[in-house]
Design a protein around this motif. Structure first.
Motif, PDB file in Angstrom:
ATOM      1  N   UNK A  95      10.683  14.716  -1.889  1.00 29.53           N
ATOM      2  CA  UNK A  95       9.800  13.609  -1.498  1.00 29.53           C
ATOM      3  C   UNK A  95      10.508  12.251  -1.418  1.00 29.53           C
ATOM      4  N   UNK A  96      11.257  11.848  -2.462  1.00 30.73           N
ATOM      5  CA  UNK A  96      11.934  10.541  -2.314  1.00 30.73           C
ATOM      6  C   UNK A  96      12.973  10.542  -1.195  1.00 30.73           C
ATOM      7  N   UNK A  97      13.704  11.652  -1.050  1.00 30.41           N
ATOM      8  CA  UNK A  97      14.724  11.707   0.012  1.00 30.41           C
ATOM      9  C   UNK A  97      14.057  11.670   1.390  1.00 30.41           C
ATOM     10  N   UNK A  98      12.937  12.397   1.541  1.00 32.40           N
ATOM     11  CA  UNK A  98      12.243  12.409   2.834  1.00 32.40           C
ATOM     12  C   UNK A  98      11.735  11.011   3.178  1.00 32.40           C
ATOM     13  N   UNK A  99      11.247  10.283   2.169  1.00 33.16           N
ATOM     14  CA  UNK A  99      10.763   8.920   2.415  1.00 33.16           C
ATOM     15  C   UNK A  99      11.904   8.037   2.915  1.00 33.16           C
ATOM     16  N   UNK A 149       0.845  -1.203   0.000  1.00 31.42           N
ATOM     17  CA  UNK A 149       0.000   0.000   0.000  1.00 31.42           C
ATOM     18  C   UNK A 149       0.879   1.251   0.000  1.00 31.42           C
ATOM     19  N   UNK A 150       1.884   1.259   0.878  1.00 34.65           N
ATOM     20  CA  UNK A 150       2.736   2.447   1.006  1.00 34.65           C
ATOM     21  C   UNK A 150       3.491   2.715  -0.300  1.00 34.65           C
ATOM     22  N   UNK A 151       4.010   1.671  -0.929  1.00 35.56           N
ATOM     23  CA  UNK A 151       4.773   1.887  -2.170  1.00 35.56           C
ATOM     24  C   UNK A 151       3.886   2.382  -3.302  1.00 35.56           C
ATOM     25  N   UNK A 152       2.691   1.810  -3.413  1.00 30.69           N
ATOM     26  CA  UNK A 152       1.776   2.239  -4.483  1.00 30.69           C
ATOM     27  C   UNK A 152       1.350   3.696  -4.282  1.00 30.69           C
ATOM     28  N   UNK A 153       0.956   4.025  -3.041  1.00 27.68           N
ATOM     29  CA  UNK A 153       0.499   5.393  -2.749  1.00 27.68           C
ATOM     30  C   UNK A 153       1.665   6.382  -2.908  1.00 27.68           C
ATOM     31  N   UNK A 154       2.837   5.989  -2.425  1.00 34.52           N
ATOM     32  CA  UNK A 154       3.996   6.888  -2.524  1.00 34.52           C
ATOM     33  C   UNK A 154       4.352   7.150  -3.990  1.00 34.52           C
ATOM     34  N   UNK A 155       4.292   6.099  -4.803  1.00 33.54           N
ATOM     35  CA  UNK A 155       4.614   6.273  -6.227  1.00 33.54           C
ATOM     36  C   UNK A 155       3.615   7.226  -6.880  1.00 33.54           C
ATOM     37  N   UNK A 156       2.334   7.093  -6.520  1.00 40.33           N
ATOM     38  CA  UNK A 156       1.310   7.989  -7.081  1.00 40.33           C
ATOM     39  C   UNK A 156       1.590   9.433  -6.662  1.00 40.33           C
ATOM     40  N   UNK A 157       1.955   9.619  -5.412  1.00 41.95           N
ATOM     41  CA  UNK A 157       2.258  10.976  -4.919  1.00 41.95           C
ATOM     42  C   UNK A 157       3.469  11.544  -5.668  1.00 41.95           C
ATOM     43  N   UNK A 158       4.481  10.692  -5.838  1.00 44.10           N
ATOM     44  CA  UNK A 158       5.723  11.164  -6.492  1.00 44.10           C
ATOM     45  C   UNK A 158       5.501  11.580  -7.942  1.00 44.10           C
ATOM     46  N   UNK A 170      -6.404  18.219  -7.085  1.00 43.75           N
ATOM     47  CA  UNK A 170      -5.091  17.858  -6.543  1.00 43.75           C
ATOM     48  C   UNK A 170      -5.091  17.861  -5.008  1.00 43.75           C
ATOM     49  N   UNK A 171      -5.768  18.862  -4.433  1.00 41.22           N
ATOM     50  CA  UNK A 171      -5.855  18.924  -2.962  1.00 41.22           C
ATOM     51  C   UNK A 171      -6.579  17.698  -2.423  1.00 41.22           C
ATOM     52  N   UNK A 172      -7.667  17.347  -3.075  1.00 43.75           N
ATOM     53  CA  UNK A 172      -8.449  16.195  -2.633  1.00 43.75           C
ATOM     54  C   UNK A 172      -7.619  14.922  -2.741  1.00 43.75           C
ATOM     55  N   UNK A 173      -6.932  14.779  -3.875  1.00 46.53           N
ATOM     56  CA  UNK A 173      -6.083  13.602  -4.088  1.00 46.53           C
ATOM     57  C   UNK A 173      -4.984  13.543  -3.027  1.00 46.53           C
ATOM     58  N   UNK A 174      -4.365  14.700  -2.765  1.00 48.43           N
ATOM     59  CA  UNK A 174      -3.284  14.753  -1.780  1.00 48.43           C
ATOM     60  C   UNK A 174      -3.766  14.383  -0.395  1.00 48.43           C
ATOM     61  N   UNK A 175      -4.944  14.889  -0.031  1.00 51.70           N
ATOM     62  CA  UNK A 175      -5.444  14.612   1.316  1.00 51.70           C
ATOM     63  C   UNK A 175      -5.770  13.130   1.474  1.00 51.70           C
ATOM     64  N   UNK A 176      -6.393  12.546   0.453  1.00 55.05           N
ATOM     65  CA  UNK A 176      -6.757  11.126   0.530  1.00 55.05           C
ATOM     66  C   UNK A 176      -5.497  10.251   0.565  1.00 55.05           C
ATOM     67  N   UNK A 177      -4.542  10.531  -0.338  1.00 53.69           N
ATOM     68  CA  UNK A 177      -3.324   9.703  -0.394  1.00 53.69           C
ATOM     69  C   UNK A 177      -2.483   9.870   0.873  1.00 53.69           C
ATOM     70  N   UNK A 178      -2.343  11.107   1.338  1.00 52.76           N
ATOM     71  CA  UNK A 178      -1.569  11.359   2.564  1.00 52.76           C
ATOM     72  C   UNK A 178      -2.213  10.675   3.756  1.00 52.76           C
ATOM     73  N   UNK A 179      -3.547  10.675   3.785  1.00 47.64           N
ATOM     74  CA  UNK A 179      -4.259  10.044   4.899  1.00 47.64           C
ATOM     75  C   UNK A 179      -4.061   8.530   4.877  1.00 47.64           C
ATOM     76  N   UNK A 180      -4.063   7.941   3.684  1.00 46.09           N
ATOM     77  CA  UNK A 180      -3.844   6.481   3.596  1.00 46.09           C
ATOM     78  C   UNK A 180      -2.447   6.141   4.117  1.00 46.09           C
ATOM     79  N   UNK A 181      -1.454   6.939   3.698  1.00 46.66           N
ATOM     80  CA  UNK A 181      -0.074   6.694   4.169  1.00 46.66           C
ATOM     81  C   UNK A 181       0.000   6.776   5.692  1.00 46.66           C
ATOM     82  N   UNK A 182      -0.550   7.878   6.237  1.00 44.89           N
ATOM     83  CA  UNK A 182      -0.453   8.092   7.679  1.00 44.89           C
ATOM     84  C   UNK A 182      -1.235   7.032   8.434  1.00 44.89           C
ATOM     85  N   UNK A 183      -2.460   6.743   7.965  1.00 43.19           N
ATOM     86  CA  UNK A 183      -3.299   5.780   8.678  1.00 43.19           C
ATOM     87  C   UNK A 183      -2.684   4.382   8.653  1.00 43.19           C
ATOM     88  N   UNK A 184      -2.131   3.991   7.498  1.00 45.33           N
ATOM     89  CA  UNK A 184      -1.501   2.680   7.394  1.00 45.33           C
ATOM     90  C   UNK A 184      -0.355   2.539   8.371  1.00 45.33           C
TER      91      UNK A 184
END
Lengths: 335, 255
Positions: free
Chosen positions: A281-285, A201-210, A236-250
């Protein structure tokens, strides 16, 4: 050397270094712990070294790497969306929602459901509930803005915090202690199946964000700025909030609400490497994962046989570091 | 001269407060249009609507003969560049990175190409901010920031430039340089629309004046006609009057 060549060199250098730190943490940190482990015994599958190494140390190191990376990337994303270097998944209520869900199941005394720890289910359900509430509350006249997301997130955050306190009060001493410990956040050994699900999940969501890194750059300057350069800001805001929330919640579902990693790492990368999200983003990850794994390893050895939760180690290191960083800032850097 | 932008009966309200009431105008290549009006007259709102950031309550905007709603956000950005009134950029982007964002609508590449870098450099040199390229945007002075933002608009290479008070924070020399540069862009075939409060800059450099008042376009005239009827000056202050410079150009002064 042309500008493109300079950029490519910087990219390769910082990304390679971050990747080396990440891989170094993955290879070295499982060997760090209260008791020594023999490499020879591990290679020969001899007990208990083999089991301790494979079932405990490796799994929790991998969990720390993935969860730390996810939290750090989520922090970077929310900071771009809200144009605020102090924004985190906590600011927008996601972490509070996940915490409330987990605290509710701990207070109710439910431990597992179909073999899955109920804290995971509770945290994911809580984060999803907050996600729906915040997005629903932030929509105004079919538009969504960072400001409305922020205000709704802060309001939901406060409500969740109030419910956590109320549940803690009714939970009894034993469960209250479990709640308090969960809320600090820690890395515990986990099954490889859970780890594989989280990692996927994290890799798929992170790749989409990147893939949207250039758009995050524009949004980090301003919504009007981004819109007039071709970005669909609301979507974009909606997408960012949903994807960021999935990352954080996971991540939070498996580790508890570990703080600071999503604040320290993006700040460090932004100021030392680049504010450009294509690098940031990739460096922070990678560095976020390495930092959380390091904190977990430190927690294993500072006061054996007891272990200090990774969240506590991170707070003890991160708090003073953040104060130091703020004191180092020049007046021109004040934001 | 063909119409690049056509605004037809556009109205807009903030809640119950009407800001624009059936505004219509056309503007084409080679024009440098000054959008004038007192504070709150709707200049920024009109630019927001033309750039596509805000949707008009009623009315329509046409870009290059096609309805704005039929263009994608990115296609609009390839044709219309917008310099907002205030850009804060709190996160520490360098001046060059910010100007580079102007190339966003033109490429899908992960990093900018050498051609993009050439355009970025040319835009920064034209606005005299190349020397500040490595400095963090929020460490620049107000005037330096404004030049960087203008460079970003030029690097976007759109046919129409919408500029909301582009001379804000600039010293007099830089104000002249900014308006001279925009006139040059117009002479090269671009359409420039600048919201401004500086009537003399508008009279000196623009080709056309449009005065917004009470939600409508109260006056729309070529600069050469500005001295024929001074009624439009009364929209700003009763103390304004207009004479001529020694060279014969119109000049507004305070009584």
């Amino acid at each position: 050397m042309s500008a493109t060549q300079q950029l490519t060199f910087l990219t390769r250098y910082s990304l390679t270094l971050s990747l080396a730190v990440f891989l170094g943490a993955a290879v070295l940190l499982p060997w760090v712990g209260a008791g020594p482990i023999s490499l020879a015994r591990v290679l020969q599958h001899q007990s208990p070294d083999y089991e301790i190494f494979l079932q405990l140390r490796v799994s929790r190191t991998l969990l720390a790497l993935v969860a730390g990376g996810a939290l750090s990337l989520a922090g970077t994303l929310f900071q771009a969306m809200l144009r605020d270097a102090l924004a985190t998944p906590y600011t927008l209520g996601v972490s509070a929602g996940a915490s409330l869900g987990a605290v509710a199941v701990i207070a109710a005394g439910w431990e597992t459901f179909l073999g899955v720890p109920t804290t995971w289910i509770g945290a994911l359900a809580g984060a999803l509930g907050v996600l729906i509430l915040v997005v629903g509350g932030a929509f105004r006249r079919r538009r969504i803005s960072a400001f409305s997301l922020l205000l709704t997130g802060i309001a939901i955050n406060s409500i969740c915090a109030a419910f956590i306190i109320i549940l803690g009060g009714f939970a009894g001493i034993s469960r209250s202690f479990s709640i308090a410990r969960w809320l600090i956040g820690s890395i515990d050994a986990t099954s490889y199946v859970s780890l594989a699900v989280l990692t996927t999940v994290v890799l798929l969501v992170s790749a989409t964000i990147l893939t949207q890194a250039r758009s995050w750059n524009l949004l980090a300057v301003g919504e009007r700025w981004a819109a007039s350069r071709g970005v669909q800001v609301g979507a974009l805001l909606l997408q960012g909030y949903v994807l960021g929330s999935i990352l954080a919640a996971g991540a939070i579902a498996l580790t508890g609400p570990i703080g600071f990693v999503e604040l320290i790492v993006p700040h460090l990368v932004r100021s030392r490497i680049s504010p450009d999200h294509r690098l940031l983003m990739p460096c922070a990850f990678l560095l976020g994962g390495a930092l959380l794994a390091l904190c977990d390893a430190i927690g294993r050895i500072v006061m054996p046989p007891a272990e200090l939760p990774a969240g506590a180690v991170l707070a003890l290191i991160g708090g003073p570091y953040l104060v130091w960083v703020i004191r180092q800032r020049t007046s021109a850097e004040e934001i | 001269m063909s119409d690049l932008i056509e605004v037809e009966s556009v109205s807009f309200s903030y809640g119950s407060r009407s800001v624009l009431d059936s505004v219509s105008f056309r503007a084409g290549e080679g024009e440098f249009l000054a959008l004038l009006g007192i504070n709150g007259s709707g200049k920024s709102t009109l630019l927001d609507i033309v750039s596509g950031f805000r949707r008009a309550g009623t009315g329509s905007v046409t870009i290059e003969g096609r309805s704005q709603s039929e263009w994608s956000r990115r296609e609009i950005a390839q044709r219309v560049s917008h310099l907002p009134q205030a850009v804060h950029a709190d996160l520490p982007f360098s001046a060059e990175q910010l100007v580079g964002m102007g190339r966003y609508p033109h490429t899908d590449r992960w990093f900018e190409s050498d051609e993009d870098h050439k355009r970025i450099r040319a835009a920064m040199e034209r606005t005299s901010c190349w020397a500040q390229r490595r400095r963090s945007f929020h460490s620049l002075s107000g005037g330096e920031r404004q030049r960087v933002l203008l460079a970003a608009c030029i690097a976007q290479d759109a046919a129409a430039l919408l500029l909301d008070e582009p001379s804000t924070f600039l010293d007099i020399e830089q104000q002249l340089h900014c308006f001279s540069l925009l006139r040059q862009e117009a002479q090269e075939g671009k359409l420039c629309i600048a919201a401004t409060h500086d009537l003399n800059l508008a009279l000196t450099y623009c080709t056309r004046l449009m005065v917004l008042a009470d939600g409508v376009i109260a006056h729309d005239m070529q600069v050469t006609e500005a001295h024929e009827n001074k009624e439009w000056l009364g929209r700003f202050s009763k103390r304004l009057d207009m004479g001529a410079t020694p060279a014969g150009s119109p000049w507004v002064w305070y009584r």
